[in-house]
Every structure is written in C-alpha cells, then in structure tokens.
Design a protein around this motif. Structure first.
Motif, PDB file in Angstrom:
ATOM      1  N   GLU A  64       0.787  -1.221  -0.100  1.00 11.25           N
ATOM      2  CA  GLU A  64      -0.122  -0.103   0.043  1.00 11.25           C
ATOM      3  C   GLU A  64       0.757   1.328  -0.029  1.00 11.25           C
ATOM      4  OE1 GLU A  64      -3.331   0.257   2.858  1.00 11.25           O
ATOM      5  OE2 GLU A  64      -3.417  -2.026   3.035  1.00 11.25           O
ATOM      6  N   THR A  65       1.838   1.185   0.760  1.00 11.99           N
ATOM      7  CA  THR A  65       3.029   2.428   0.919  1.00 11.99           C
ATOM      8  C   THR A  65       3.560   2.733  -0.567  1.00 11.99           C
ATOM      9  OG1 THR A  65       3.331   1.967   3.089  1.00 11.99           O
ATOM     10  CG2 THR A  65       4.863   3.375   1.939  1.00 11.99           C
ATOM     11  N   ILE A  68       0.837   4.251  -2.927  1.00 14.45           N
ATOM     12  CA  ILE A  68       0.623   5.574  -2.711  1.00 14.45           C
ATOM     13  C   ILE A  68       1.766   6.499  -3.191  1.00 14.45           C
ATOM     14  CG2 ILE A  68       0.676   7.476  -0.761  1.00 14.45           C
ATOM     15  CD1 ILE A  68      -0.732   5.279   1.043  1.00 14.45           C
ATOM     16  N   TRP A  77      -2.054  11.941  -7.660  1.00 18.49           N
ATOM     17  CA  TRP A  77      -2.401  12.400  -6.179  1.00 18.49           C
ATOM     18  C   TRP A  77      -1.544  13.730  -5.991  1.00 18.49           C
ATOM     19  CZ3 TRP A  77      -3.057   7.425  -2.805  1.00 18.49           C
ATOM     20  CH2 TRP A  77      -4.278   6.799  -3.183  1.00 18.49           C
ATOM     21  N   GLY A  82      -1.335  12.268  -0.635  1.00 24.43           N
ATOM     22  CA  GLY A  82      -0.436  11.246  -0.300  1.00 24.43           C
ATOM     23  C   GLY A  82      -0.028  11.083   1.149  1.00 24.43           C
ATOM     24  N   ARG A  85      -2.986   9.826   3.128  1.00 20.42           N
ATOM     25  CA  ARG A  85      -3.175   8.414   2.925  1.00 20.42           C
ATOM     26  C   ARG A  85      -2.123   7.585   4.027  1.00 20.42           C
ATOM     27  NH1 ARG A  85      -7.163   6.723  -1.188  1.00 20.42           N
ATOM     28  NH2 ARG A  85      -7.883   8.593  -1.864  1.00 20.42           N
TER      29      ARG A  85
END
Length: 100
Positions: A64-65, A68, A77, A82, A85
């Motif tokens: 997930e990191t 992002i 984004w 970022g 999140r």
C-alpha cells in the motif's frame, strides 16, 4: 523500512522524489537508522535528518505504501493527499497478527 521494504530501493525512491521536487537529496540507509541530506539548489540552505526506525515485515502495508508513492510520483495524487493516506496507513492496525 517499517514494513520491510528493501533499503536499496528506498534510497533510490527518496532521491528520485527529491529530484521531482527540485531538491538535491542524498540518503544513507543503515540497518536501523537513516541519514537524509536535503540541499536546496541555488541557495546555501540544507537540512540533515537522522531517522531511527526498526525494520519490520508487513507486506500488506508495504504494498500500500508503494502504491501511494507511485500515485504521488506520477501526479495522480497531490503530495498532500499522499501524506494524508500515509498517515492513515501508519495509524491502522496490521491486517494479520504476528503469529499468522
């Protein structure tokens, strides 16, 4: 580092992100600590950060990191989106317990 990313990739990603922001960034990653030197071009200003972080292994949050990072890097984004999140990701509990 916190979720088990390979440090040689982290160094390249941090330096590339610095270039994208117009900064000269140099990183040194050690086992539990990192040194990040940020220099602003055409100025005498610089910043040296020492980051102490114990390594872990959480492949779910590592993925997930990275997602992002890619969305911010590819301008899908904003950096603020970022950051929000990542803050949410850091505060959530791991999906799996240590024994799973």
């Amino acid at each position: 580092m916190k979720f088990g990313s390979p440090t040689h990739r982290l160094q390249a990603h941090v330096e590339q992100a610095g270039k994208k922001l117009g900064l000269n960034v140099t990183c040194v990653f050690l086992a539990i600590a990192s040194f990040v030197h940020i220099e602003i071009p055409d100025s005498t200003d610089y910043e040296l950060r020492f980051i102490k972080q114990y390594s872990g292994l959480d492949l779910d949050r590592s993925l997930e990191t990275h997602e992002i990072y890619l969305k911010v890097y590819n301008d899908k984004w904003s950096p603020e989106e970022g950051r929000k999140r990542l803050a949410t990701l850091m505060n959530q509990n791991p999906r799996y317990n240590w024994w799973k």
